[in-house]
Design a protein around this motif. Sequence first.
Motif, PDB file in Angstrom:
ATOM      1  N   HIS A 250     -18.348  38.238  40.730  1.00 21.70           N
ATOM      2  CA  HIS A 250     -16.927  38.259  41.085  1.00 21.70           C
ATOM      3  C   HIS A 250     -16.100  38.362  39.812  1.00 21.70           C
ATOM      4  CE1 HIS A 250     -17.478  37.248  45.341  1.00 21.70           C
ATOM      5  NE2 HIS A 250     -18.470  36.468  44.912  1.00 21.70           N
TER       6      HIS A 250
ATOM      7  N   ASP B  83     -10.463  29.225  44.839  1.00 21.10           N
ATOM      8  CA  ASP B  83     -11.515  30.156  44.426  1.00 21.10           C
ATOM      9  C   ASP B  83     -12.889  29.578  44.727  1.00 21.10           C
ATOM     10  OD1 ASP B  83     -12.547  32.486  43.291  1.00 21.10           O
ATOM     11  OD2 ASP B  83     -12.850  31.470  41.372  1.00 21.10           O
TER      12      ASP B  83
ATOM     13  N   GLN C 255     -13.506  29.567  48.638  1.00 23.97           N
ATOM     14  CA  GLN C 255     -13.788  30.891  49.196  1.00 23.97           C
ATOM     15  C   GLN C 255     -15.132  31.447  48.706  1.00 23.97           C
ATOM     16  OE1 GLN C 255     -10.433  33.266  48.192  1.00 23.97           O
ATOM     17  NE2 GLN C 255      -9.036  32.267  49.670  1.00 23.97           N
ATOM     18  N   ARG C 256     -15.518  31.134  47.477  1.00 24.42           N
ATOM     19  CA  ARG C 256     -16.770  31.673  46.931  1.00 24.42           C
ATOM     20  C   ARG C 256     -17.991  30.933  47.470  1.00 24.42           C
ATOM     21  NH1 ARG C 256     -16.847  31.481  40.651  1.00 24.42           N
ATOM     22  NH2 ARG C 256     -17.069  29.276  41.153  1.00 24.42           N
TER      23      ARG C 256
ATOM     24  N   PHE D 132     -19.957  32.496  50.459  1.00 20.69           N
ATOM     25  CA  PHE D 132     -20.653  33.766  50.279  1.00 20.69           C
ATOM     26  C   PHE D 132     -21.852  33.679  49.341  1.00 20.69           C
ATOM     27  CE2 PHE D 132     -16.252  34.785  51.283  1.00 20.69           C
ATOM     28  CZ  PHE D 132     -16.416  35.650  52.345  1.00 20.69           C
TER      29      PHE D 132
ATOM     30  N   LEU E 170     -17.088  40.226  55.473  1.00 22.97           N
ATOM     31  CA  LEU E 170     -16.725  39.508  54.243  1.00 22.97           C
ATOM     32  C   LEU E 170     -15.846  40.375  53.329  1.00 22.97           C
ATOM     33  CD1 LEU E 170     -20.107  37.711  53.486  1.00 22.97           C
ATOM     34  CD2 LEU E 170     -18.005  36.694  54.326  1.00 22.97           C
ATOM     35  N   ASN E 171     -16.119  41.719  53.312  1.00 26.85           N
ATOM     36  CA  ASN E 171     -15.267  42.602  52.521  1.00 26.85           C
ATOM     37  C   ASN E 171     -13.835  42.629  53.047  1.00 26.85           C
ATOM     38  OD1 ASN E 171     -17.195  43.384  50.622  1.00 26.85           O
ATOM     39  ND2 ASN E 171     -17.979  45.045  51.907  1.00 26.85           N
TER      40      ASN E 171
ATOM     41  N   LEU F 280     -12.395  39.530  52.059  1.00 22.00           N
ATOM     42  CA  LEU F 280     -12.156  39.572  50.617  1.00 22.00           C
ATOM     43  C   LEU F 280     -10.914  40.399  50.302  1.00 22.00           C
ATOM     44  CD1 LEU F 280     -13.155  38.829  47.802  1.00 22.00           C
ATOM     45  CD2 LEU F 280     -14.569  40.883  47.834  1.00 22.00           C
ATOM     46  N   LYS F 281     -10.778  41.549  51.017  1.00 24.44           N
ATOM     47  CA  LYS F 281      -9.592  42.363  50.790  1.00 24.44           C
ATOM     48  C   LYS F 281      -8.325  41.593  51.172  1.00 24.44           C
ATOM     49  CE  LYS F 281     -11.787  46.896  51.367  1.00 24.44           C
ATOM     50  NZ  LYS F 281     -11.845  48.121  52.178  1.00 24.44           N
TER      51      LYS F 281
ATOM     52  N   LYS G 239      -7.996  38.394  51.154  1.00 22.08           N
ATOM     53  CA  LYS G 239      -7.806  37.385  50.118  1.00 22.08           C
ATOM     54  C   LYS G 239      -7.245  38.003  48.850  1.00 22.08           C
ATOM     55  CE  LYS G 239      -9.355  33.861  52.484  1.00 22.08           C
ATOM     56  NZ  LYS G 239      -8.454  32.760  52.862  1.00 22.08           N
ATOM     57  N   GLU G 240      -7.788  39.227  48.524  1.00 21.74           N
ATOM     58  CA  GLU G 240      -7.262  39.887  47.341  1.00 21.74           C
ATOM     59  C   GLU G 240      -5.773  40.245  47.519  1.00 21.74           C
ATOM     60  OE1 GLU G 240      -9.763  43.184  46.716  1.00 21.74           O
ATOM     61  OE2 GLU G 240     -11.350  42.056  45.674  1.00 21.74           O
TER      62      GLU G 240
END
Length: 598
Positions: free
Chosen positions: A6, A37, A40-41, A44, A120-121, A124-125, A127-128
């Motif tokens: 990451h 962080d 969320q990490r 995964f 998850l992507n 993740l998007k 979240k990003e």
Amino acid sequence: MSRSSHPRGGAAGAAAAAMAEPGGWKGHVVRQLRLRDRRQRAGFVDLLEAYNKLLEKSNLLVQAQAMDLRTGLSPWSPWEPPSPVLDPTVVLQTTKIKYQRQIAELKDLSGVLAYHIIELNTILKAKETELEVQRTRLASLQGQVSELEGQHQQLRGQMKGLGRGNSAVKLEYDALRDCYRCRECELRREVERSQELTESLVRKKAKAAEYKNYQNERFKRAKHDELFRQLKKVTNETISIDIGPEVVKPAKGKGPSQDFTKLEDCEKPGKRPFSYRLKRGNSVSSRLESSYCYVPACVVACLPSFISDIQEAHLSEVNAVKFCPSSTMLATGGTDKLIKLWNVVGGRLESVRTLEGANGSITSIEFDPMGCQILAASYNKAVQLWKIEDCKSRETLTGHTDKVTAAKFRSTRYQAVTGSRDRTVKEWDLGKGACCRTIDVCSYCNDVVCWENIIVSGHHDKKIRFWDSRGPRCTEVIPVEGKVTSLHISQDQMHLLSCSRDNTLKVIDLKMNNVRQVFSADGFKCGSDWTKAIFSPDKSYILAGSSDGTLYVWSMENGKLVTSLPGLHGASVNAVAWSSSGQHVVSVDQGKKVVLWK
């Protein structure tokens, strides 16, 4: 999943950690970002590690299968016991089926993992995106923080400047306070000195008055003795009085009998001679005791109907107006600190003289019963007494601590009553120029009237109070609906007229001490706290001026409005006066004008 898997999150965390300080709100923001962080990490890491292991195992199995196919050897599984040597074709087929089954399972697992990876992507998007929003917000907040820090520094600079200014002001205040204390001490000493000088002046005036009274008494005695000697000579003579046109002649002598005849010229002549003898103990007034002037009797007052003359009398507002007892002279006083005397000749106002010397605006004017002196109240906390003949101020009555609003003579010209905004009513001995009594009241006094031993005062607290000169307390209180602006007593001393700020006039019966009549009219409005209203000389009418410059006349008989005179007054009418003969009316206003009505 390690930090290398990451890179963006790790870089952001490192940047936040580098930007953050050990304490304050920045450190709190960095700690919150790090915590998010980690949370969320953590969800995964296990999944990706398992997926990587499966991929590695699948690659190993594919490599082993390819190797077995090249060498012709059966794959060996560490969890299966070695099997006996079989036909290579069968082994190959069996291995192929086995690996196909494993490949199918791995494909299914790979599909599930790919679905999870897509989810998850997506997360993740999101979240990003949220992280970008937070970064944008953080940048905005940092800009605001920078701006606020600039403002903070500016305010700190202003605070330092104000602190220096406050220090300078405090030093100045301390200096002024010290100066004030010094001035206060000086004022206290001056007040004490003034009191001493006043007491000394009063003592000197008292001595001078005693000496003057002594001289007057000696002069009166000498005059009386001389007159008595002359009369004694005359009493021994007989005076013949005949009815007819001829002049009365004394029987003997010339000079004394002529003087005596002059003394007796008011007597009606008899039908036969008589002898006149002055008894011992009787006296005749000397020249020092002036007699009252002739006052014209008013049988019927004339209603004012037209303007006879108009004058711009003063430099500013005119507050007071008064006719002398003989109705031949008029006095006006205004805020220009002047008293002007006028003669009424042929329906015109002729300026006679001006009385100067007042140190404040004139609020009230009063003639003495003889018409020889004027008593005027003013805003300089004093009352002055002028002699009309020489236009000189004979006496200044001081003692009030605020504006004097009213000053009236008592039954004689040697006594006066004043009212002031210092909530006192004072009685004065004009011969000594000293206050002989002070009445404390709980409200401003706007006007006073007096007769015999009674004093009536009108006050700001909507009450009319009666005082007896022989007693210490108030004898009667009559409440009204508005602030009392003026009082006026009829010539027969039977009724009292009051004007108040509720735009009404009230007639009070002095025998019963109650309100007998109330007068009002559409359009009539009391213009100020010193608006004056009066009776006519025959007590048939009531006259008052309104704030719009109109004069209103009511009938005492039926209480109705008789007439209204919208004269040339362009401002509120302050005061009115009605001559003793009943022929003329004068009104004054806030616009410098004096109007004569006929």
